[in-house]
Scaffold this motif. Sequence first.
Motif, PDB file in Angstrom:
ATOM      1  N   PHE A 151      -2.604  -0.795  -8.990  1.00 22.72           N
ATOM      2  CA  PHE A 151      -1.369  -1.482  -8.598  1.00 22.72           C
ATOM      3  C   PHE A 151      -1.302  -1.656  -7.079  1.00 22.72           C
ATOM      4  CE2 PHE A 151       1.274   0.011 -12.516  1.00 22.72           C
ATOM      5  CZ  PHE A 151       0.704  -0.995 -13.279  1.00 22.72           C
ATOM      6  N   VAL A 152      -1.658  -0.590  -6.350  1.00 20.98           N
ATOM      7  CA  VAL A 152      -1.581  -0.660  -4.884  1.00 20.98           C
ATOM      8  C   VAL A 152      -2.738  -1.475  -4.324  1.00 20.98           C
ATOM      9  CG1 VAL A 152      -1.065   0.682  -2.820  1.00 20.98           C
ATOM     10  CG2 VAL A 152      -0.713   1.717  -5.049  1.00 20.98           C
ATOM     11  N   GLN A 153      -3.916  -1.299  -4.881  1.00 19.58           N
ATOM     12  CA  GLN A 153      -5.076  -2.050  -4.413  1.00 19.58           C
ATOM     13  C   GLN A 153      -4.873  -3.562  -4.572  1.00 19.58           C
ATOM     14  OE1 GLN A 153      -8.065   0.300  -6.813  1.00 19.58           O
ATOM     15  NE2 GLN A 153      -9.303  -0.002  -4.975  1.00 19.58           N
ATOM     16  N   ASN A 196      -5.522  -0.953   3.776  1.00 20.15           N
ATOM     17  CA  ASN A 196      -5.754  -1.046   5.221  1.00 20.15           C
ATOM     18  C   ASN A 196      -4.838  -2.052   5.909  1.00 20.15           C
ATOM     19  OD1 ASN A 196      -7.769   0.908   5.593  1.00 20.15           O
ATOM     20  ND2 ASN A 196      -9.364  -0.484   4.864  1.00 20.15           N
ATOM     21  N   GLY A 197      -4.469  -3.108   5.209  1.00 13.67           N
ATOM     22  CA  GLY A 197      -3.631  -4.137   5.813  1.00 13.67           C
ATOM     23  C   GLY A 197      -2.173  -3.772   5.949  1.00 13.67           C
ATOM     24  N   GLY A 240      -8.466   1.613   2.138  1.00 16.36           N
ATOM     25  CA  GLY A 240      -7.122   2.055   2.508  1.00 16.36           C
ATOM     26  C   GLY A 240      -7.138   3.351   3.294  1.00 16.36           C
ATOM     27  N   ARG A 241      -5.954   3.872   3.527  1.00 12.81           N
ATOM     28  CA  ARG A 241      -5.794   5.134   4.241  1.00 12.81           C
ATOM     29  C   ARG A 241      -4.744   5.966   3.524  1.00 12.81           C
ATOM     30  NH1 ARG A 241      -1.403   3.645   7.614  1.00 12.81           N
ATOM     31  NH2 ARG A 241      -1.127   1.381   7.568  1.00 12.81           N
ATOM     32  N   ASP A 274       3.451  -1.682  -2.893  1.00 11.22           N
ATOM     33  CA  ASP A 274       3.228  -1.576  -1.446  1.00 11.22           C
ATOM     34  C   ASP A 274       2.606  -0.243  -1.046  1.00 11.22           C
ATOM     35  OD1 ASP A 274       4.693  -4.108  -0.741  1.00 11.22           O
ATOM     36  OD2 ASP A 274       6.334  -3.009  -1.677  1.00 11.22           O
ATOM     37  N   ILE A 275       2.830   0.765  -1.860  1.00 12.01           N
ATOM     38  CA  ILE A 275       2.408   2.128  -1.532  1.00 12.01           C
ATOM     39  C   ILE A 275       2.283   2.890  -2.845  1.00 12.01           C
ATOM     40  CG2 ILE A 275       4.790   2.995  -1.283  1.00 12.01           C
ATOM     41  CD1 ILE A 275       3.793   4.644   1.142  1.00 12.01           C
TER      42      ILE A 275
END
Length: 272
Positions: A182-184, A118-119, A207-208, A189-190
Amino acid sequence: MANNNLRFLNSILVLAAVLGLWRPVEAGAGDLKIAAASDLTFAFKDVTAQFEKQTGNTIKLAYGSSGNFFAQIQNGAPFDLFFSADVEYPKKLAALGLIEPGSIYEYASGKLVVWVPNGSKLDLSHGLETLLDPGIRKIAIANPLHAPYGAAAVSAIREAGIYDKVNSKFVLGENISQTAQFVQSGNADIGILALSLAVAPAMKDEGRYVEVPTEDYPPIIQAAAILKSSRNKELANQFMKFIKQPDTVALMARYGFSIPTAAEDGATAAPH
């Protein structure tokens, strides 16, 4: 006197064994051991909880990449069922004589998404083109050598024509769940993840995501099979029937899984 008692006890045990009244209880005999692809991590928590509630049996789940499980099963890993994220692995096991004949069942097809926390300030409206953003340092995908979602991610990135521009930024998860972590955790970054993880309660509020068009990668046809080495074939068959029930199919659909036409028609076997 002690010797007489011992002889008497031995006689009783021998008689009971002959009559079929006594046999040693195998530890965990009622447990069903399932090797499950990591994209099932959240969905199967609900699925197996329902099965355990209905039957009183216990499910022991191991999550990982389908390719790694394929290798483990070849080497005699003691599973009863294999739920793969790629139908080709059960087919290969069938060719090796390690699958119960006629038990391969295509239970779902998976979907890819591009996911950010989300950030993140990244604009996902560009889909895979988002990966070209210069602010991205690391892109998480599952290892394409043994994780079907990783192989599908590479196919989609190549289809988008951006593979050579972004592949130096890849960080590879051992399976799709580790890729999500890894992303969490901010170590990437993605990420390109399974829709089934992105819509699960544990991730959907963190997240989205945007779905990757399914025409951009080969279908992720997921299949299950009963292992020939299973000591619990009756219970394994019961679980396979449970997976095909309308309520279970609906539950899997809530986690983003599409049900292949063959599954809807009740087709259970792949040619060996």
